[in-house]
Design a protein around this motif. Structure first.
Motif, PDB file in Angstrom:
ATOM      1  N   ASN A   2       0.830  -1.208   0.000  1.00 52.86           N
ATOM      2  CA  ASN A   2       0.000   0.000   0.000  1.00 52.86           C
ATOM      3  C   ASN A   2       0.864   1.257   0.000  1.00 52.86           C
ATOM      4  OD1 ASN A   2      -2.445  -1.566   0.253  1.00 52.86           O
ATOM      5  ND2 ASN A   2      -1.927  -1.839   2.401  1.00 52.86           N
ATOM      6  N   ASP A  25      -0.902   4.400   1.822  1.00 55.20           N
ATOM      7  CA  ASP A  25      -2.362   4.392   1.950  1.00 55.20           C
ATOM      8  C   ASP A  25      -2.728   3.564   3.172  1.00 55.20           C
ATOM      9  OD1 ASP A  25      -3.149   5.871  -0.413  1.00 55.20           O
ATOM     10  OD2 ASP A  25      -2.392   4.172  -1.562  1.00 55.20           O
ATOM     11  N   TYR A  26      -3.595   4.127   4.011  1.00 56.92           N
ATOM     12  CA  TYR A  26      -3.998   3.401   5.215  1.00 56.92           C
ATOM     13  C   TYR A  26      -5.498   3.559   5.433  1.00 56.92           C
ATOM     14  CZ  TYR A  26      -4.291   1.768  10.008  1.00 56.92           C
ATOM     15  OH  TYR A  26      -4.639   1.072  11.133  1.00 56.92           O
ATOM     16  N   GLU A  27      -6.179   2.441   5.642  1.00 62.96           N
ATOM     17  CA  GLU A  27      -7.622   2.462   5.868  1.00 62.96           C
ATOM     18  C   GLU A  27      -7.908   2.222   7.344  1.00 62.96           C
ATOM     19  OE1 GLU A  27     -11.808   0.590   4.133  1.00 62.96           O
ATOM     20  OE2 GLU A  27      -9.872  -0.043   3.295  1.00 62.96           O
ATOM     21  N   LYS A  46     -10.244   6.489   4.857  1.00 69.56           N
ATOM     22  CA  LYS A  46      -8.906   6.234   4.339  1.00 69.56           C
ATOM     23  C   LYS A  46      -8.019   7.456   4.536  1.00 69.56           C
ATOM     24  CE  LYS A  46     -10.561   2.990   0.819  1.00 69.56           C
ATOM     25  NZ  LYS A  46     -10.618   2.676  -0.624  1.00 69.56           N
TER      26      LYS A  46
END
Length: 257
Positions: free
Chosen positions: A187, A206-208, A213
């Protein structure tokens, strides 16, 4: 999923003498006092205290504006190490809506970088300085705008005592992310840049989280890559290629305005 503290989910009022901060609930990533082992935190503290930052050139100590950020690490419910992050308010004039570490500019009353980082964390997210055990201070990073930013690394052991209280004028949300993710090539993507003929990479993660997000990038990502490398004692699984100007406080070649 990560714990989320967000003041987007409820109404914030600013009338008359009403407080500009709003308390929110603590959720899942915080460590239950009956869960996990203290050995993880103890090993982390020992490892960080053994770290010796590269000396800084004396001539750069007070030549430019200075700021500090707090890298606050705690143990999550799954035993993993996590770091507290914020999403800056979209109404701010600079870096609006970006993910950041708690922190800000040094004030005249601050005796050192540690006090700056702890003071700003209290103002931004309601984290009492007494809850944070500062274990090390990393090498200063110089931004393109000629500001020295000092990462201060601290441990939050008593997570139940932390009652997040985001400053509505500055912070849109508080969340946490696993520290080890900043060493993994997952990610993640990078953007190639150039400064004075030298190429470097800006990293994007990218972090959810539970409420949406987030994109963790540039300076904040760079600091967390460095901290994770020290904590886990291994380099990232990707080419880092830091900007050379980040290290100008060490080399002493910060250009005059």
């Amino acid at each position: 999923m990560a714990a989320i503290w967000s003041n987007k989910t409820s109404t914030i009022t600013k009338s008359n003498q009403q407080t500009k901060k709003q308390k929110t609930n603590i959720m899942g990533s915080y460590k239950d006092p009956n869960h996990g082992s203290d050995d993880v935190v103890e090993n982390l503290v020992q490892r960080l205290r053994l770290y010796k930052p590269t000396p800084v050139s004396d001539e750069t100590q007070f030549s430019v504006k200075r700021a500090a950020v707090l890298v606050c690490i705690f143990q999550g419910n799954n035993g993993d190490l996590r770091v507290i992050l914020t999403k800056r308010s979209s109404s701010l004039s600079s870096h609006s809506g970006e993910v950041a570490l708690p922190g800000g500019k040094q004030e005249e009353t601050d005796i050192d970088d540690i006090q700056t980082a702890l003071r700003e964390a209290k103002e931004e997210i309601g984290l009492e300085p007494s809850l944070v055990s500062v274990v090390t201070v990393l090498e200063p990073i110089v931004t393109k705008h000629r500001m020295i930013v000092v990462p201060v690394v601290g441990i939050l052991s008593d997570t139940k005592a932390f009652d997040p209280c985001p400053c509505a004028d500055e912070v849109e949300a508080i969340f946490d992310a696993p520290l080890e993710m900043f060493l993994k090539d997952e990610n993640r993507w990078a953007e190639e840049k150039e400064w004075k003929g030298e190429k470097y990479l800006l990293h994007y993660f990218d972090y959810e989280a539970e409420n949406g997000k987030y994109l963790i990038w540039a300076f904040t990502a760079g600091v967390l890559i460095r901290v994770a490398s020290i904590v886990y004692q291994r380099p990232p699984a990707f080419l880092e290629l830091r900007p050379r100007f980040w290290d100008m406080a060490i080399t002493g070649d910060i250009p005059k305005p």
